[in-house]
Each structure stands twice: as structure tokens, then as C-alpha cells.
Design a protein around this motif. Structure first.
Motif, short mmCIF file in Angstrom:
data_model
loop_
_atom_site.label_atom_id
_atom_site.label_comp_id
_atom_site.label_asym_id
_atom_site.label_seq_id
_atom_site.Cartn_x
_atom_site.Cartn_y
_atom_site.Cartn_z
N ARG A 177 -1.48 6.06 -7.16
CA ARG A 177 -2.79 5.42 -7.18
C ARG A 177 -3.48 5.72 -5.85
O ARG A 177 -2.81 5.81 -4.81
CB ARG A 177 -2.69 3.92 -7.44
CG ARG A 177 -1.87 3.15 -6.43
CD ARG A 177 -1.72 1.69 -6.83
NE ARG A 177 -1.03 0.93 -5.81
CZ ARG A 177 0.28 0.89 -5.67
NH1 ARG A 177 1.06 1.56 -6.50
NH2 ARG A 177 0.83 0.17 -4.70
N PRO A 178 -4.79 5.84 -5.83
CA PRO A 178 -5.50 6.18 -4.60
C PRO A 178 -5.29 5.21 -3.45
O PRO A 178 -5.27 5.62 -2.28
CB PRO A 178 -6.97 6.18 -5.04
CG PRO A 178 -6.91 6.53 -6.50
CD PRO A 178 -5.68 5.85 -7.01
N SER A 179 -5.10 3.93 -3.75
CA SER A 179 -4.96 2.95 -2.67
C SER A 179 -3.68 3.13 -1.86
O SER A 179 -3.49 2.43 -0.86
CB SER A 179 -5.02 1.53 -3.23
OG SER A 179 -3.94 1.28 -4.10
N GLU A 180 -2.82 4.07 -2.25
CA GLU A 180 -1.65 4.35 -1.43
C GLU A 180 -2.05 4.83 -0.03
O GLU A 180 -1.26 4.72 0.92
CB GLU A 180 -0.78 5.42 -2.10
CG GLU A 180 -0.09 4.93 -3.37
CD GLU A 180 0.62 6.05 -4.10
OE1 GLU A 180 0.54 7.21 -3.66
OE2 GLU A 180 1.27 5.77 -5.13
N VAL A 181 -3.27 5.33 0.11
CA VAL A 181 -3.73 5.81 1.41
C VAL A 181 -4.10 4.65 2.33
O VAL A 181 -4.35 4.86 3.52
CB VAL A 181 -4.94 6.76 1.23
CG1 VAL A 181 -6.21 5.97 0.92
CG2 VAL A 181 -5.14 7.64 2.46
N ALA A 182 -4.11 3.43 1.81
CA ALA A 182 -4.54 2.27 2.60
C ALA A 182 -3.75 2.11 3.89
O ALA A 182 -4.29 1.71 4.92
CB ALA A 182 -4.44 1.00 1.77
N GLU A 183 -2.45 2.43 3.85
CA GLU A 183 -1.63 2.28 5.05
C GLU A 183 -2.00 3.28 6.13
O GLU A 183 -1.52 3.18 7.26
CB GLU A 183 -0.16 2.40 4.69
CG GLU A 183 0.24 3.76 4.16
CD GLU A 183 1.69 3.83 3.73
OE1 GLU A 183 2.19 4.95 3.55
OE2 GLU A 183 2.32 2.77 3.59
N ARG A 184 -2.86 4.26 5.80
CA ARG A 184 -3.31 5.25 6.78
C ARG A 184 -4.77 5.06 7.15
O ARG A 184 -5.37 5.96 7.76
CB ARG A 184 -3.06 6.66 6.24
CG ARG A 184 -1.60 6.94 5.96
CD ARG A 184 -0.75 6.83 7.20
NE ARG A 184 0.68 6.85 6.89
CZ ARG A 184 1.64 6.77 7.82
NH1 ARG A 184 1.30 6.66 9.09
NH2 ARG A 184 2.90 6.78 7.47
#
Length: 270
Positions: A177-184
Motif C-alpha cells: 500500500r502507498p502509505s508504507e512510505v510514511a516511515e520515510r
């Protein structure tokens, strides 16, 4: 001015932002009278400075790239490693004040995985100082990525108007899912991914659109991502087109994701 960061790096780690800098963001460098670029806080090894120079020479063969590090041992090591390389970048000790050898105001400053290691309350002051050192029309890029460069996010700031956009760039293969990038997310946003904040709404919208585009996954993750971005573009001010989306990249106007309460927002009328 600043603090020594961890300094971890590696070849091609910042390739996603380099591709963007040599692409849609290349305008200021292309027209600059003095094509001076600073890679700020490049870390324990100068490889990302060399990578940046290689990409930007596609735009301006005469680009002048300077790597600045606050740790003098890192500067000495970079000079030793690049000694004898034809047209190698210059390396110098420096921080947010952007003291470039020989003077000059950079048209582009990249500060990747730097402010992420500072307290959130220090971001606005660092942005202001860095922007004040840019050439007219210059751009500051404050971003973060994972250890191998598969997920990255960066904020672009103009010299005069402040933050203008947030770009997300991910490797589509294996993306759940796109929100996996949230930690970056950069420091200005990483603690804002909570209900009531624009960046939270934006990531949730990307996730929902990605889920609805699941049937297109039959044709590949790229087609699914393009469809998801096209749907999100109906509700959010995206600044790019399918040509960039196909790279696993999407850019949204800063006003849509800026922290609530007026913090780190662009000036009125910008």
C-alpha cells in the motif's frame, strides 16, 4: 552550523531524487548563470555526491557540485577518495550556513537524511537559513529515504516562497500500500501522519485508490499505480502527470499536506 549525523549512505541510494532533480525540477539549474549545487550532509562516504554530479551533468555539463559535511574527518576522507578523478566534485567543511569554497550562492541544495535526525522544532529555522543562502530562483530539497533507496519522500522549497510540494517515490514491485512510505516522510511531516492532518488524509486517499485499482494489477503494478494517482488527482492538487507516475512517483502541492495550525505553511498568496 548543525550537528554531525549518522552518515550512513551507499551507491545509488538517492537515485530517485536525482532522477527528479535532473527531470521536472531541472529548470533553475538549466537557466542558472552560476550552476552551483550543494549536497549538504552527504555522510561518511562521498558516493552520493558523485552520483548527483553524474545525473546533473545531463542537464548542465558545467555544473559545479560541492559536498558539505560538518565532520572534518569525512571531508578529508572524501578528498582522499576522489583525488585524481577528473572533474571530481569539491568537498568542504560546512553546515546550514552553506559556506562554499570560493563563495557563491547555490541554485540547488540537496539535504537528504539530514533534518530527519533533528528535532521537529528545528526544521523551520533550518529551512529559513538554507533558503536565505540560495541564489534567486534556487531550490532546496529536504528529503528522506530508506537504506537502499526503494522508498523516498522529499519536500521542495523555493528561495522566496518556501515549501511548494511533497514528492513520494517508491519501488512498485512488492508494494502492499502507498502509505508504507510514511516511515520515510521528512521530519516536518513524519509526526503529522495522524487524523486531522493533511498528509494523513493524502496517504489514506492513496491507499484507498490503490485498493480500488487492484484489478489493474493483472497488467502490472505500474498500471495500478497510474490509475490510483489519476483517482487521487480528482481530490488533491497533484503537480505531475502519468509520465512521472509510471516511475512510481507522485508530487502534490504543499498546501494540501502542510501541518495543521499554520506551522510550516507557505506565505499567503504563494
Amino acid at each position: 552550523m548543525g550537528s554531525v549525523t549518522r552518515g550512513t549512505t551507499g551507491p545509488d541510494r538517492l537515485r530517485r531524487v536525482e532522477r527528479w532533480l535532473a527531470g521536472p525540477a531541472a529548470g533553475p539549474l538549466r537557466t542558472a548563470v552560476d550552476p552551483l549545487v550543494v549536497d549538504l550532509g552527504y555522510g561518511a562516504h562521498p558516493v552520493t555526491v558523485l552520483d548527483l554530479q553524474r545525473w546533473l551533468r545531463r542537464v548542465r555539463p558545467d555544473v559545479r557540485v560541492v559536498g558539505l559535511e560538518i565532520d572534518p574527518e569525512r571531508v578529508a576522507a572524501a578528498r582522499e577518495l576522489t583525488a585524481g578523478l577528473p572533474g571530481a566534485p569539491r568537498f568542504a567543511r560546512g553546515g546550514f550556513e552553506l559556506s562554499v569554497p570560493g563563495g557563491g550562492r547555490p541554485v540547488l541544495v540537496r539535504a537528504f537524511n539530514v533534518l530527519r535526525q533533528y528535532p521537529e522544532e528545528d526544521v523551520a529555522g533550518a529551512w529559513e537559513l538554507l533558503r536565505s543562502r540560495l541564489a534567486p530562483g534556487g531550490v532546496l530539497v529536504d528529503g528522506t529515504c530508506d537504506e537502499v533507496g526503494r522508498r523516498a519522500a522529499w519536500i521542495a522549497l523555493d528561495a522566496g516562497r518556501g515549501p511548494r510540494s511533497l514528492t513520494l517515490s517508491v519501488r512498485l514491485g512488492g508494494l502492499q500500500r502507498p502509505s508504507e512510505v510514511a516511515e520515510r516522510l521528512p521530519k516536518a511531516l513524519i509526526h503529522r501522519n495522524v487524523p486531522g492532518e493533511g498528509v494523513h488524509d493524502y496517504l489514506r486517499a492513496l491507499d484507498a485508490a490503490w485498493a480500488r485499482a487492484a484489478p489493474l494489477g493483472t497488467f502490472g503494478a505500474r498500471q495500478r499505480w497510474v490509475a490510483a494517482c489519476a483517482e487521487v488527482a480528482r481530490s488533491f492538487p497533484l503537480l505531475d502527470s502519468p509520465a512521472r507516475w509510471r516511475l512510481g512517483e507522485v508530487t502534490v502541492a504543499w498546501a494540501a499536506v502542510a501541518p495543521a495550525g499554520g506551522a510550516l505553511r507557505p506565505p499567503a498568496g504563494s
